[in-house]
Design a protein around this motif. Structure first.
Motif, PDB file in Angstrom:
ATOM      1  N   PHE A   2      42.594  44.585  36.836  1.00  0.00           N
ATOM      2  CA  PHE A   2      43.847  43.829  36.854  1.00  0.00           C
ATOM      3  C   PHE A   2      45.049  44.774  36.826  1.00  0.00           C
ATOM      4  O   PHE A   2      46.066  44.512  37.469  1.00  0.00           O
ATOM      5  N   ALA A   3      44.924  45.884  36.105  1.00  0.00           N
ATOM      6  CA  ALA A   3      46.021  46.857  36.057  1.00  0.00           C
ATOM      7  C   ALA A   3      46.276  47.477  37.414  1.00  0.00           C
ATOM      8  O   ALA A   3      47.382  47.977  37.682  1.00  0.00           O
ATOM      9  N   ASN A   4      45.287  47.451  38.306  1.00  0.00           N
ATOM     10  CA  ASN A   4      45.427  48.044  39.634  1.00  0.00           C
ATOM     11  C   ASN A   4      45.564  47.000  40.731  1.00  0.00           C
ATOM     12  O   ASN A   4      45.382  47.302  41.901  1.00  0.00           O
ATOM     13  N   HIS A   5      45.910  45.765  40.327  1.00  0.00           N
ATOM     14  CA  HIS A   5      46.262  44.779  41.340  1.00  0.00           C
ATOM     15  C   HIS A   5      47.755  44.908  41.610  1.00  0.00           C
ATOM     16  O   HIS A   5      48.506  45.482  40.806  1.00  0.00           O
ATOM     17  N   CYS A   6      48.214  44.385  42.729  1.00  0.00           N
ATOM     18  CA  CYS A   6      49.637  44.441  43.037  1.00  0.00           C
ATOM     19  C   CYS A   6      50.023  43.268  43.922  1.00  0.00           C
ATOM     20  O   CYS A   6      49.824  43.294  45.139  1.00  0.00           O
ATOM     21  N   GLY A   7      50.524  42.220  43.280  1.00  0.00           N
ATOM     22  CA  GLY A   7      51.002  41.052  44.004  1.00  0.00           C
ATOM     23  C   GLY A   7      49.931  40.005  44.226  1.00  0.00           C
ATOM     24  O   GLY A   7      48.795  40.322  44.546  1.00  0.00           O
ATOM     25  N   MET A   8      50.309  38.744  44.026  1.00  0.00           N
ATOM     26  CA  MET A   8      49.367  37.652  44.276  1.00  0.00           C
ATOM     27  C   MET A   8      50.103  36.438  44.839  1.00  0.00           C
ATOM     28  O   MET A   8      51.303  36.250  44.631  1.00  0.00           O
ATOM     29  N   TYR A  14      57.821  39.700  34.208  1.00  0.00           N
ATOM     30  CA  TYR A  14      56.583  40.028  34.923  1.00  0.00           C
ATOM     31  C   TYR A  14      55.545  38.976  34.548  1.00  0.00           C
ATOM     32  O   TYR A  14      55.015  38.972  33.447  1.00  0.00           O
ATOM     33  N   ILE A  15      55.251  38.064  35.468  1.00  0.00           N
ATOM     34  CA  ILE A  15      54.467  36.879  35.125  1.00  0.00           C
ATOM     35  C   ILE A  15      53.002  36.956  35.550  1.00  0.00           C
ATOM     36  O   ILE A  15      52.215  36.063  35.206  1.00  0.00           O
ATOM     37  N   ASP A  16      52.609  37.993  36.279  1.00  0.00           N
ATOM     38  CA  ASP A  16      51.244  38.045  36.805  1.00  0.00           C
ATOM     39  C   ASP A  16      50.192  37.844  35.715  1.00  0.00           C
ATOM     40  O   ASP A  16      49.162  37.212  35.931  1.00  0.00           O
ATOM     41  N   GLY A  17      50.461  38.407  34.538  1.00  0.00           N
ATOM     42  CA  GLY A  17      49.461  38.366  33.472  1.00  0.00           C
ATOM     43  C   GLY A  17      49.058  36.975  33.051  1.00  0.00           C
ATOM     44  O   GLY A  17      47.914  36.758  32.645  1.00  0.00           O
ATOM     45  N   ILE A  18      49.965  36.001  33.149  1.00  0.00           N
ATOM     46  CA  ILE A  18      49.596  34.651  32.693  1.00  0.00           C
ATOM     47  C   ILE A  18      48.620  33.962  33.648  1.00  0.00           C
ATOM     48  O   ILE A  18      48.055  32.920  33.307  1.00  0.00           O
ATOM     49  N   PHE A  19      48.417  34.559  34.822  1.00  0.00           N
ATOM     50  CA  PHE A  19      47.459  33.981  35.767  1.00  0.00           C
ATOM     51  C   PHE A  19      46.104  34.678  35.714  1.00  0.00           C
ATOM     52  O   PHE A  19      45.224  34.409  36.529  1.00  0.00           O
ATOM     53  N   SER A  20      45.941  35.589  34.741  1.00  0.00           N
ATOM     54  CA  SER A  20      44.623  36.171  34.494  1.00  0.00           C
ATOM     55  C   SER A  20      44.014  35.473  33.284  1.00  0.00           C
ATOM     56  O   SER A  20      44.722  35.144  32.330  1.00  0.00           O
TER      57      SER A  20
END
Length: 606
Positions: free
Chosen positions: A232-238, A276-282
């Protein structure tokens, strides 16, 4: 080339023809793995259904009308009612109908139907349909998080949204940026083979098995073993569909590119502007991710190695030796520390080869069996890999050997010191970005094998590692299971992965495995050690352990859920997050819940 088949005649899917298949280079290994599993099977692969699941509160006629409406929109061939026998299958031919490694009754966690969208617009259509009819939906990428619930849905009768079958495209590989953009049905196998086909000097990072979804593993915060091992730390954009059906892009994707194209920095910068909202979708149920970007690792030199340790009590000292090496980034990857019983398991031979008794395998039996293996009579085995040019690798290995050499009886080995069939060669592939199947072999440990992962986090300190290991060992002895631990150790924390292998056809073993899991969660939490990931049926109990300030985190998660998903239609119960429609109505399985999951089921008596 003919399609490979196992000894039972089962066709092994090939990646050239099926998105979820095995690459040709692994066809023979897949056949052998399936044949070994079949040799341990004592029950039929399928069973006659008792009932067909319906969504909660939805009658049969109402459900049929809703499903016919969906068929009209998506095509009849893209909507399947789940009314056939339940087939558990195996890793490469898993079901999308239920939890293949059922810890409760096989018919619990079963869906009412599965739908197969072709693109993001069809996912939106399905979500709008679910809101209209108040039918819960449960998205899966490929359903291969087996050991954590697989493709099972927490609310029986939910409709599975299988994103893999028709949304399995590698949308972009940017060789200059060392990044890619993929849909949910892209497996590690598929991404690796495409990079090899294009002859790009790039690595992927994969977990122990390569058949899972790149996207799915990342949003469940899975890990791998190269320097890019935190997926997840190495994802970029969803790109994702919210529970209302609205479409959202995170990071730089929220800004349109020139003439409406994708933003050119979408896979270059993670955060963009604002929160930075990406984390709430993990590890949540706040949206359905339909595209996701990842950073790829530039190809480099590498050297894998193995270090063995003689004594059980060396465990604490090994962890202490690892910490400074990891914090100074001398260790090249996230290494694995395994108990020597794992050396027996990965041979693919059943437990009965060495011990036919009940309960935990005695230490003296393990010692005698290990003495005949290449590792010898040892207690712990460390697998690591170093990266860079040869001079860098050599200097790093010198420091590592000196550090571990202070532990009496330790022994350092390279892959060419060990036989060609030894597990180290599989680890060397995984640690250099090559997805494999070898990790399937320990599933032959017992007949009709299934497994549960207990996955707590501990600091990288010997006393903490010893404390969690002692709890796990004591409780495995109490409940009669072998301790099969793998500890993935980083600079400041360790993922202690305890693998409970049980016979899914044996109700007593399933009850004991459930009892063991529940007690490990409770006892570890008392010491401050919590799971980072868990099976569907233990999600509520694990979420409950994060109880600081009267469960502020859980209440916050529920507030977000209610705001984003007012009808509670999206994956209710996933990761212990329930919407207001289900919350507090008997669905949660919490610490004090004494229900027998096999006898009483996992849903409230509505």
């Amino acid at each position: 080339m003919s399609t490979p088949t196992s000894t039972t005649g089962a066709v092994i899917p090939n990646l050239n023809s099926v998105y979820s298949g095995v690459p040709t280079r692994l066809a023979n290994e897949a056949v052998a793995a399936k044949s070994r599993l079949d040799s341990q099977r004592t029950v039929r692969e399928s069973s006659v259904r008792k009932t067909v699941s319906l969504p909660p509160g939805i009658g049969k006629e109402q459900f049929e009308r809703a499903i016919n409406e969906l068929k009209s929109s998506l095509g009849r061939e893209n909507v399947e009612i789940n009314d056939k026998p339940l087939v558990d299958g195996w890793y490469m031919q898993h079901p999308n109908t239920h939890d293949a490694y059922h810890i409760a009754d096989q018919e619990d966690l079963t869906s009412s139907a599965a739908v197969y969208p072709a693109d993001t617009a069809e996912v939106q259509l399905i979500v709008h349909w679910a809101n209209k009819h108040k039918i819960p939906v449960y998205p899966i990428s490929m359903g291969r998080n087996i050991g954590y619930g697989g493709a099972g849905c927490r609310v029986r009768g939910s409709v599975i949204i299988d994103l893999g079958r028709r949304m399995n495209k590698i949308l972009n590989i940017d060789a200059d940026n060392a990044s890619c953009l993929v849909q949910p049905g892209v497996s590690y196998f598929a991404l690796y083979e495409e990079i090899q086909k294009r002859k790009l000097p790039l690595w992927i990072d994969c977990p122990d098995l390569g058949g899972g979804s790149v996207l799915g593993n990342a949003i469940d915060r899975g890990v791998g073993y190269t320097p890019y091992g935190d997926h997840f730390a190495n994802h970029c954009g969803m790109e994702l569909v919210l529970p209302t059906g609205e479409l959202l892009r995170t990071g730089m994707g929220a800004m349109p590119g020139k003439d409406g194209a994708d933003n050119p920095t979408w896979q270059s910068f993670q955060a963009a502007y604002g929160p930075y909202i990406d984390g709430i979708f993990s590890q949540s149920n706040y949206g359905i991710v339909t595209q996701m970007g990842f950073w790829l690792m530039p190809e480099t030199g590498h050297q894998s190695y193995m270090i063995t340790f003689k004594h059980e009590e060396d465990f604490e000292h090994i962890v202490e030796a690892i910490r400074p090496l990891a914090q100074k980034r001398i260790l090249g990857n996230i290494p694995q520390l395994r108990h020597v019983i794992q050396e027996l398991a990965v041979t693919g031979k059943p437990r009965s080869t060495w011990y036919k008794g009940k309960g935990k395998m005695p230490r003296e039996v393990i010692r005698e069996a290990a003495s005949k293996l290449p590792c010898g009579d040892v207690s712990w085995v460390f697998y690591g890999t170093q990266y860079g040019d040869q001079a860098t690798i050599n200097s790093q290995l010198k420091i590592i050997q000196e550090a571990f050499g202070k532990i009496q009886g330790s022994k350092f080995m390279l892959p060419n010191d060990l036989p060609p069939d030894h597990y180290i060669h599989s680890r060397a592939q995984v640690c250099s970005g090559v997805p494999v199947l070898r990790e399937l072999d320990w599933l032959n440990w017992v007949p009709n094998a299934a497994h549960l992962f207990f996955s707590p986090i501990s600091p990288t300190k010997g006393k903490d590692a010893k404390a969690i290991h002692s709890v796990i060992t004591k409780l495995h002895t109490k409940w009669g299971f072998d301790v099969l631990p793998t500890i993935c150790i980083a600079s400041r924390e360790g993922h202690y992965i305890s693998n409970i292998v049980y016979n899914r056809a044996d109700e007593d073993e399933k009850r004991r495995a459930t009892g063991l899991m529940r007690e490990m969660i409770n006892e570890s939490a008392k010491l401050g050690y919590g799971e980072y990931r868990t099976h569907l049926l233990f999600a509520d109990q694990v979420a409950e352990t994060y109880s600081w300030n009267n469960g502020a985190l859980r209440r916050f998660n529920e507030s977000i859920k209610d705001a984003l998903d007012p009808n509670s239609i999206l994956a209710p119960g996933r990761n212990g997050i329930w919407g207001q429609r289900f919350r507090g109505k008997g669905w949660e399985i919490l610490k004090g819940d004494q229900r027998d999951m096999l006898k009483d089921g996992v849903a409230p008596k509505l």
